[in-house]
Design a protein around this motif. Structure first.
Motif, PDB file in Angstrom:
ATOM      1  N   LEU A 142       0.816  -1.219   0.000  1.00  0.00           N
ATOM      2  CA  LEU A 142       0.000   0.000   0.000  1.00  0.00           C
ATOM      3  C   LEU A 142       0.850   1.271   0.000  1.00  0.00           C
ATOM      4  O   LEU A 142       0.528   2.240  -0.697  1.00  0.00           O
ATOM      5  CB  LEU A 142      -0.919  -0.023   1.228  1.00  0.00           C
ATOM      6  N   LEU A 143       1.922   1.270   0.770  1.00  0.00           N
ATOM      7  CA  LEU A 143       2.673   2.512   0.990  1.00  0.00           C
ATOM      8  C   LEU A 143       3.893   2.659   0.093  1.00  0.00           C
ATOM      9  O   LEU A 143       4.430   3.757  -0.034  1.00  0.00           O
ATOM     10  CB  LEU A 143       3.122   2.581   2.465  1.00  0.00           C
ATOM     11  N   PHE A 144       4.365   1.559  -0.507  1.00  0.00           N
ATOM     12  CA  PHE A 144       5.551   1.664  -1.357  1.00  0.00           C
ATOM     13  C   PHE A 144       5.289   1.238  -2.798  1.00  0.00           C
ATOM     14  O   PHE A 144       5.586   1.981  -3.736  1.00  0.00           O
ATOM     15  CB  PHE A 144       6.682   0.802  -0.772  1.00  0.00           C
ATOM     16  N   VAL A 145       4.715   0.044  -2.967  1.00  0.00           N
ATOM     17  CA  VAL A 145       4.547  -0.477  -4.331  1.00  0.00           C
ATOM     18  C   VAL A 145       3.508   0.327  -5.107  1.00  0.00           C
ATOM     19  O   VAL A 145       3.729   0.688  -6.269  1.00  0.00           O
ATOM     20  CB  VAL A 145       4.161  -1.975  -4.276  1.00  0.00           C
ATOM     21  N   THR A 146       2.381   0.627  -4.475  1.00  0.00           N
ATOM     22  CA  THR A 146       1.348   1.383  -5.194  1.00  0.00           C
ATOM     23  C   THR A 146       1.834   2.776  -5.606  1.00  0.00           C
ATOM     24  O   THR A 146       1.662   3.160  -6.784  1.00  0.00           O
ATOM     25  CB  THR A 146       0.074   1.494  -4.335  1.00  0.00           C
ATOM     26  N   PRO A 147       2.443   3.571  -4.711  1.00  0.00           N
ATOM     27  CA  PRO A 147       2.985   4.867  -5.184  1.00  0.00           C
ATOM     28  C   PRO A 147       4.030   4.708  -6.280  1.00  0.00           C
ATOM     29  O   PRO A 147       4.106   5.537  -7.191  1.00  0.00           O
ATOM     30  CB  PRO A 147       3.608   5.468  -3.918  1.00  0.00           C
ATOM     31  N   LEU A 148       4.838   3.628  -6.206  1.00  0.00           N
ATOM     32  CA  LEU A 148       5.834   3.399  -7.252  1.00  0.00           C
ATOM     33  C   LEU A 148       5.160   3.089  -8.591  1.00  0.00           C
ATOM     34  O   LEU A 148       5.578   3.586  -9.644  1.00  0.00           O
ATOM     35  CB  LEU A 148       6.744   2.234  -6.839  1.00  0.00           C
ATOM     36  N   GLN A 150       2.240   4.074  -9.449  1.00  0.00           N
ATOM     37  CA  GLN A 150       1.520   5.265  -9.915  1.00  0.00           C
ATOM     38  C   GLN A 150       2.428   6.220 -10.670  1.00  0.00           C
ATOM     39  O   GLN A 150       1.931   7.070 -11.405  1.00  0.00           O
ATOM     40  CB  GLN A 150       0.890   5.974  -8.712  1.00  0.00           C
ATOM     41  N   VAL A 151       3.750   6.088 -10.519  1.00  0.00           N
ATOM     42  CA  VAL A 151       4.672   6.888 -11.325  1.00  0.00           C
ATOM     43  C   VAL A 151       4.537   6.508 -12.793  1.00  0.00           C
ATOM     44  O   VAL A 151       4.583   7.361 -13.695  1.00  0.00           O
ATOM     45  CB  VAL A 151       6.118   6.666 -10.843  1.00  0.00           C
ATOM     46  N   PHE A 152       4.360   5.191 -13.056  1.00  0.00           N
ATOM     47  CA  PHE A 152       4.229   4.712 -14.444  1.00  0.00           C
ATOM     48  C   PHE A 152       2.766   4.630 -14.876  1.00  0.00           C
ATOM     49  O   PHE A 152       2.459   4.691 -16.056  1.00  0.00           O
ATOM     50  CB  PHE A 152       4.877   3.327 -14.581  1.00  0.00           C
ATOM     51  N   LEU A 153       1.863   4.459 -13.917  1.00  0.00           N
ATOM     52  CA  LEU A 153       0.432   4.345 -14.214  1.00  0.00           C
ATOM     53  C   LEU A 153      -0.300   5.410 -13.394  1.00  0.00           C
ATOM     54  O   LEU A 153      -0.793   5.131 -12.298  1.00  0.00           O
ATOM     55  CB  LEU A 153      -0.088   2.946 -13.863  1.00  0.00           C
ATOM     56  N   PRO A 154      -0.372   6.642 -13.890  1.00  0.00           N
ATOM     57  CA  PRO A 154      -0.946   7.738 -13.083  1.00  0.00           C
ATOM     58  C   PRO A 154      -2.404   7.504 -12.694  1.00  0.00           C
ATOM     59  O   PRO A 154      -2.862   8.036 -11.678  1.00  0.00           O
ATOM     60  CB  PRO A 154      -0.806   8.953 -14.010  1.00  0.00           C
ATOM     61  N   ASP A 155      -3.144   6.735 -13.498  1.00  0.00           N
ATOM     62  CA  ASP A 155      -4.567   6.521 -13.199  1.00  0.00           C
ATOM     63  C   ASP A 155      -4.804   5.386 -12.211  1.00  0.00           C
ATOM     64  O   ASP A 155      -5.956   5.069 -11.905  1.00  0.00           O
ATOM     65  CB  ASP A 155      -5.322   6.214 -14.504  1.00  0.00           C
ATOM     66  N   LEU A 156      -3.739   4.779 -11.732  1.00  0.00           N
ATOM     67  CA  LEU A 156      -3.896   3.648 -10.816  1.00  0.00           C
ATOM     68  C   LEU A 156      -4.446   4.137  -9.470  1.00  0.00           C
ATOM     69  O   LEU A 156      -3.845   5.026  -8.839  1.00  0.00           O
ATOM     70  CB  LEU A 156      -2.541   2.964 -10.602  1.00  0.00           C
ATOM     71  N   PRO A 157      -5.566   3.589  -9.002  1.00  0.00           N
ATOM     72  CA  PRO A 157      -6.099   4.030  -7.707  1.00  0.00           C
ATOM     73  C   PRO A 157      -5.231   3.546  -6.548  1.00  0.00           C
ATOM     74  O   PRO A 157      -4.400   2.655  -6.694  1.00  0.00           O
ATOM     75  CB  PRO A 157      -7.492   3.385  -7.670  1.00  0.00           C
ATOM     76  N   GLY A 158      -5.442   4.157  -5.394  1.00  0.00           N
ATOM     77  CA  GLY A 158      -4.644   3.795  -4.215  1.00  0.00           C
ATOM     78  C   GLY A 158      -4.818   2.353  -3.805  1.00  0.00           C
ATOM     79  O   GLY A 158      -3.862   1.704  -3.353  1.00  0.00           O
ATOM     80  N   ASN A 249      -9.917  -6.577 -14.369  1.00  0.00           N
ATOM     81  CA  ASN A 249      -8.839  -5.593 -14.557  1.00  0.00           C
ATOM     82  C   ASN A 249      -8.024  -5.493 -13.265  1.00  0.00           C
ATOM     83  O   ASN A 249      -8.547  -5.052 -12.236  1.00  0.00           O
ATOM     84  CB  ASN A 249      -9.443  -4.237 -14.914  1.00  0.00           C
ATOM     85  N   PRO A 250      -6.753  -5.867 -13.280  1.00  0.00           N
ATOM     86  CA  PRO A 250      -5.964  -5.833 -12.039  1.00  0.00           C
ATOM     87  C   PRO A 250      -5.714  -4.430 -11.513  1.00  0.00           C
ATOM     88  O   PRO A 250      -5.281  -4.278 -10.371  1.00  0.00           O
ATOM     89  CB  PRO A 250      -4.650  -6.515 -12.442  1.00  0.00           C
ATOM     90  N   MET A 251      -5.969  -3.397 -12.337  1.00  0.00           N
ATOM     91  CA  MET A 251      -5.716  -2.033 -11.876  1.00  0.00           C
ATOM     92  C   MET A 251      -6.917  -1.430 -11.151  1.00  0.00           C
ATOM     93  O   MET A 251      -6.911  -0.240 -10.832  1.00  0.00           O
ATOM     94  CB  MET A 251      -5.300  -1.165 -13.066  1.00  0.00           C
ATOM     95  N   GLU A 252      -7.933  -2.220 -10.903  1.00  0.00           N
ATOM     96  CA  GLU A 252      -9.105  -1.740 -10.182  1.00  0.00           C
ATOM     97  C   GLU A 252      -9.124  -2.347  -8.782  1.00  0.00           C
ATOM     98  O   GLU A 252      -8.573  -3.428  -8.559  1.00  0.00           O
ATOM     99  CB  GLU A 252     -10.379  -2.114 -10.938  1.00  0.00           C
ATOM    100  N   PRO A 253      -9.784  -1.654  -7.851  1.00  0.00           N
ATOM    101  CA  PRO A 253      -9.923  -2.257  -6.511  1.00  0.00           C
ATOM    102  C   PRO A 253     -10.932  -3.395  -6.532  1.00  0.00           C
ATOM    103  O   PRO A 253     -11.835  -3.430  -7.366  1.00  0.00           O
ATOM    104  CB  PRO A 253     -10.423  -1.084  -5.664  1.00  0.00           C
ATOM    105  N   ALA A 254     -10.777  -4.314  -5.642  1.00  0.00           N
ATOM    106  CA  ALA A 254     -11.687  -5.454  -5.563  1.00  0.00           C
ATOM    107  C   ALA A 254     -11.548  -6.086  -4.183  1.00  0.00           C
ATOM    108  O   ALA A 254     -10.750  -5.643  -3.352  1.00  0.00           O
ATOM    109  CB  ALA A 254     -11.380  -6.476  -6.660  1.00  0.00           C
ATOM    110  N   GLN A 255     -12.350  -7.092  -3.961  1.00  0.00           N
ATOM    111  CA  GLN A 255     -12.289  -7.810  -2.691  1.00  0.00           C
ATOM    112  C   GLN A 255     -12.179  -9.299  -2.968  1.00  0.00           C
ATOM    113  O   GLN A 255     -12.868  -9.819  -3.834  1.00  0.00           O
ATOM    114  CB  GLN A 255     -13.545  -7.532  -1.859  1.00  0.00           C
TER     115      GLN A 255
END
Length: 308
Positions: A142-148, A150-158, A249-255
């Motif tokens: 959550l705190l490292f991989v996702t922000p990293l 988002q540098v390459f995928l700006p539309d990636l949600p948190g 889509n792996p770039m979307e949130p899910a449960q």
């Protein structure tokens, strides 16, 4: 007959009796340990089946399988398991795309190319990855991989399945690499020597002789990694979001199924309610999926097993 001989004659049977009693005691302890694990498995299955039957008496099985929404805690209640299954499978596929190639390459290197000193350092270091608490992996995603990402995928949600799957993949690399390396090292040396005798290089020997010869053990490692990825809880609960969306889509949130179970098993649900019984219906579905992978792995191992 001397006194010493009489003493020896009477001491032998008592020593044998003591030894037999010790062996019998050890046998009983081992049997009880095995019986405990079997009884625990049977008890878990019985509870899952009992509570799931109560659930399916109120919710038709057909709706459970085909409904595309999972909202048992909302006013507009739906009980379709498909969103949870899609979340589980997407994170598992992403994890395997990371773990299988990296773990297999690491196993080939450790088995066929690495010096003994390097192998003795790298293999335990890789296995340490499996010992890190999964909650740490979750916050790392959550705190490292996702922000990293988002540098390459700006539309990636948190919250997204991509970072969760990547971290699960890193987490299960030791399952693939360690077991695959053990399977490769179990291949007899005369197969390698025969390959070298024909003029093959080390890489050709590794890929065309050792790898096919150990495929049954490698497939067992893959199946274990799949089961571990499907059953992972904390990483997906923290990093993938808690929204049961039917998406591939792996770039979307899910449960995922495990994330749903851990999110509602907080003691707030009244015992015996329909919402409470959903935990066991989802758990039974998860068990059946994992069991299916294990059965497939068993047949693959049996099919490609080589006896030297």
């Amino acid at each position: 007959m001397t006194v010493a001989k009489k003493t020896l004659l009477f001491s032998k049977p008592s020593a044998k009796v003591r030894r037999d009693l010790r062996e019998r005691a050890v046998e009983i302890v081992l049997f009880l340990a095995a019986l405990t694990s079997v009884a625990t498995t049977i008890a878990i299955l019985a509870i899952l089946l009992y509570e799931s039957i109560l659930f399916f008496q109120k919710v038709p099985l057909w709706k459970f399988i085909t409904d595309t929404q999972w909202t048992p805690l909302f006013d507009d209640k739906h009980y379709g398991i498909l969103p949870l299954i899609s979340g589980t499978l997407v994170t598992t596929v992403v994890a395997l795309l990371v773990a299988v190639p990296i773990g297999t390459i690491a196993a080939i290197y450790l088995s066929e190319f690495a010096p003994v000193v390097v192998r003795e350092v790298v293999k335990p270091a890789l296995e340490l990855l499996a010992g890190i608490p999964t909650v740490v992996y979750g916050y790392f995603a959550l705190l490292f991989v996702t922000p990293l990402l988002q540098v390459f995928l700006p539309d990636l949600p948190g919250f997204n399945m991509l970072s969760a799957g990547i971290i699960i993949g890193i987490m299960i690399i030791p399952y693939v690499s360690s077991l695959s390396e053990d399977a490769m090292r179990a291949v007899p040396s005369y197969l390698r020597e025969g390959s070298y005798a024909t003029g093959a290089t080390r890489l050709q020997t590794a890929l065309r002789v050792v790898l096919p010869a150990s495929i049954s053990g490698i497939s067992a490692a893959y199946i274990l990694a799949i089961s571990r990825a499907v059953g992972e809880t904390m990483v997906v609960a923290i990093a993938a979001g808690g929204q049961p969306n039917l998406t591939w889509n792996p770039m979307e949130p899910a449960q995922t199924m495990t994330a749903y179970i851990v999110s509602v098993s907080l003691g707030d649900l009244p015992h015996g309610s329909l919402e409470y019984e959903t935990i066991f219906a989802v758990g039974l579905t998860l068990l059946l999926i994992t069991l299916s992978f294990n059965i497939i792995g068993h047949f693959l191992t049996k099919r490609y097993r080589e006896i030297y």
